[in-house]
Design a protein around this motif. Structure first.
Motif, PDB file in Angstrom:
ATOM      1  N   GLU A  43       7.085   5.874   3.087  1.00  0.00           N
ATOM      2  CA  GLU A  43       5.842   5.351   3.652  1.00  0.00           C
ATOM      3  C   GLU A  43       4.907   4.787   2.575  1.00  0.00           C
ATOM      4  O   GLU A  43       3.969   4.075   2.890  1.00  0.00           O
ATOM      5  CB  GLU A  43       5.087   6.457   4.406  1.00  0.00           C
ATOM      6  N   PHE A  44       5.173   5.105   1.311  1.00  0.00           N
ATOM      7  CA  PHE A  44       4.255   4.775   0.221  1.00  0.00           C
ATOM      8  C   PHE A  44       4.550   3.438  -0.445  1.00  0.00           C
ATOM      9  O   PHE A  44       5.702   3.052  -0.629  1.00  0.00           O
ATOM     10  CB  PHE A  44       4.320   5.853  -0.867  1.00  0.00           C
ATOM     11  N   LEU A  45       3.463   2.775  -0.832  1.00  0.00           N
ATOM     12  CA  LEU A  45       3.500   1.692  -1.799  1.00  0.00           C
ATOM     13  C   LEU A  45       2.792   2.219  -3.034  1.00  0.00           C
ATOM     14  O   LEU A  45       1.885   3.053  -2.924  1.00  0.00           O
ATOM     15  CB  LEU A  45       2.754   0.457  -1.281  1.00  0.00           C
ATOM     16  N   VAL A  46       3.194   1.742  -4.200  1.00  0.00           N
ATOM     17  CA  VAL A  46       2.515   2.131  -5.431  1.00  0.00           C
ATOM     18  C   VAL A  46       2.054   0.883  -6.178  1.00  0.00           C
ATOM     19  O   VAL A  46       2.622  -0.193  -6.030  1.00  0.00           O
ATOM     20  CB  VAL A  46       3.402   2.997  -6.368  1.00  0.00           C
ATOM     21  N   ALA A  81      -3.639  -9.040 -11.139  1.00  0.00           N
ATOM     22  CA  ALA A  81      -4.077  -9.013 -12.527  1.00  0.00           C
ATOM     23  C   ALA A  81      -3.769  -7.659 -13.172  1.00  0.00           C
ATOM     24  O   ALA A  81      -4.496  -6.698 -12.973  1.00  0.00           O
ATOM     25  CB  ALA A  81      -5.564  -9.324 -12.617  1.00  0.00           C
ATOM     26  N   GLY A  82      -2.680  -7.593 -13.886  1.00  0.00           N
ATOM     27  CA  GLY A  82      -2.368  -6.393 -14.653  1.00  0.00           C
ATOM     28  C   GLY A  82      -1.613  -5.308 -13.921  1.00  0.00           C
ATOM     29  O   GLY A  82      -1.367  -4.247 -14.478  1.00  0.00           O
ATOM     30  N   PHE A  83      -1.225  -5.540 -12.672  1.00  0.00           N
ATOM     31  CA  PHE A  83      -0.435  -4.534 -11.959  1.00  0.00           C
ATOM     32  C   PHE A  83       0.374  -5.191 -10.844  1.00  0.00           C
ATOM     33  O   PHE A  83       0.110  -6.318 -10.443  1.00  0.00           O
ATOM     34  CB  PHE A  83      -1.320  -3.420 -11.398  1.00  0.00           C
ATOM     35  N   THR A  84       1.366  -4.457 -10.388  1.00  0.00           N
ATOM     36  CA  THR A  84       2.258  -4.895  -9.318  1.00  0.00           C
ATOM     37  C   THR A  84       2.234  -3.861  -8.208  1.00  0.00           C
ATOM     38  O   THR A  84       2.193  -2.661  -8.485  1.00  0.00           O
ATOM     39  CB  THR A  84       3.700  -5.038  -9.855  1.00  0.00           C
ATOM     40  N   ILE A  85       2.292  -4.316  -6.958  1.00  0.00           N
ATOM     41  CA  ILE A  85       2.420  -3.427  -5.809  1.00  0.00           C
ATOM     42  C   ILE A  85       3.873  -3.486  -5.359  1.00  0.00           C
ATOM     43  O   ILE A  85       4.433  -4.580  -5.193  1.00  0.00           O
ATOM     44  CB  ILE A  85       1.499  -3.868  -4.639  1.00  0.00           C
ATOM     45  N   ARG A  86       4.466  -2.307  -5.167  1.00  0.00           N
ATOM     46  CA  ARG A  86       5.864  -2.247  -4.746  1.00  0.00           C
ATOM     47  C   ARG A  86       6.093  -0.979  -3.927  1.00  0.00           C
ATOM     48  O   ARG A  86       5.287  -0.046  -3.975  1.00  0.00           O
ATOM     49  CB  ARG A  86       6.791  -2.265  -5.961  1.00  0.00           C
ATOM     50  N   PRO A  87       7.215  -0.930  -3.194  1.00  0.00           N
ATOM     51  CA  PRO A  87       7.550   0.312  -2.485  1.00  0.00           C
ATOM     52  C   PRO A  87       7.764   1.451  -3.479  1.00  0.00           C
ATOM     53  O   PRO A  87       8.300   1.243  -4.582  1.00  0.00           O
ATOM     54  CB  PRO A  87       8.859  -0.017  -1.758  1.00  0.00           C
ATOM     55  N   ALA A  88       7.340   2.633  -3.094  1.00  0.00           N
ATOM     56  CA  ALA A  88       7.514   3.807  -3.962  1.00  0.00           C
ATOM     57  C   ALA A  88       8.976   4.214  -4.028  1.00  0.00           C
ATOM     58  O   ALA A  88       9.741   4.023  -3.076  1.00  0.00           O
ATOM     59  CB  ALA A  88       6.678   4.968  -3.437  1.00  0.00           C
ATOM     60  N   HIS A  89       9.342   4.788  -5.153  1.00  0.00           N
ATOM     61  CA  HIS A  89      10.660   5.372  -5.371  1.00  0.00           C
ATOM     62  C   HIS A  89      10.494   6.886  -5.496  1.00  0.00           C
ATOM     63  O   HIS A  89       9.392   7.374  -5.791  1.00  0.00           O
ATOM     64  CB  HIS A  89      11.288   4.839  -6.662  1.00  0.00           C
ATOM     65  N   THR A  90      11.576   7.597  -5.357  1.00  0.00           N
ATOM     66  CA  THR A  90      11.480   9.054  -5.477  1.00  0.00           C
ATOM     67  C   THR A  90      10.978   9.468  -6.852  1.00  0.00           C
ATOM     68  O   THR A  90      10.270  10.465  -6.970  1.00  0.00           O
ATOM     69  CB  THR A  90      12.826   9.740  -5.185  1.00  0.00           C
TER      70      THR A  90
END
Length: 173
Positions: free
Chosen positions: A50-53, A4-13
């Motif tokens: 290592e991050f998801l955002v 709801a209102g956001f997406t989880i994805r792998p982090a980019h530089t």
């Protein structure tokens, strides 16, 4: 993963500065508010994979979390942060769920965290632990790591000043 209102994805530089900005208030030691170890930008760039955002509908990073593999069957959820404005919307829960899914996809069987947010992590199946749940041979290998998170997991004296008040927790997948 979309919620709801956001997406989880792998982090980019190009997300690293936003992650650092969200982390900054939790890294400050102003009146005992320090909840995260400070990481220089270079360290965050080195660990970006290592991050998801969590990204809102406008493309702003509103949360982040990392999964750090520590051993063949063990990883750590670390650096979980949500922007002040996005708290209470399920962002942190969605990030942890996605990190746990990622851990399972890597073949990880146990996930560790060191946290002040015990109730939050209990909702994800983490339980407090008091020991280091690895055998002697694994401990002997892991103690060679220069990573402070591994040192925290092993409960080494050199990081005690960083972990006072934190609870060690483990989740079996």
């Amino acid at each position: 993963m979309t919620s709801a209102g956001f997406t989880i994805r792998p982090a980019h530089t190009n997300d690293v500065r936003a992650i650092a900005a969200i982390r900054q208030p939790l890294e400050d030691d102003n009146g005992g508010a320090k909840k995260l170890l400070h990481h220089d930008l270079v360290g965050l760039y080195e660990k970006v994979q290592e991050f998801l955002v969590a990204e809102d509908l406008d493309g702003n990073v509103i949360g982040a979390g990392a999964l750090h593999v520590m051993w063949e069957d063990l990883a750590e959820v670390r650096s979980l942060v949500v922007s002040e404005a996005a708290r209470g919307r399920g962002v942190g829960h969605a990030i942890v769920a996605a990190l746990l899914d990622h851990a399972a996809s890597l073949g990880i069987k146990r996930v560790f965290c060191l946290t002040f947010e015990v109730d939050f992590f209990k909702k994800h199946g983490f339980e407090p632990i008091s020991d280091v749940p690895v055998d002697e041979a694994t401990y002997a290998e892991m103690v060679r790591s220069t990573d402070d998170g591994v040192a925290e997991f092993l409960d080494l004296a050199r990081v005690k000043q960083n972990t006072l008040g934190n609870t060690r927790m483990l989740r079996v997948l």
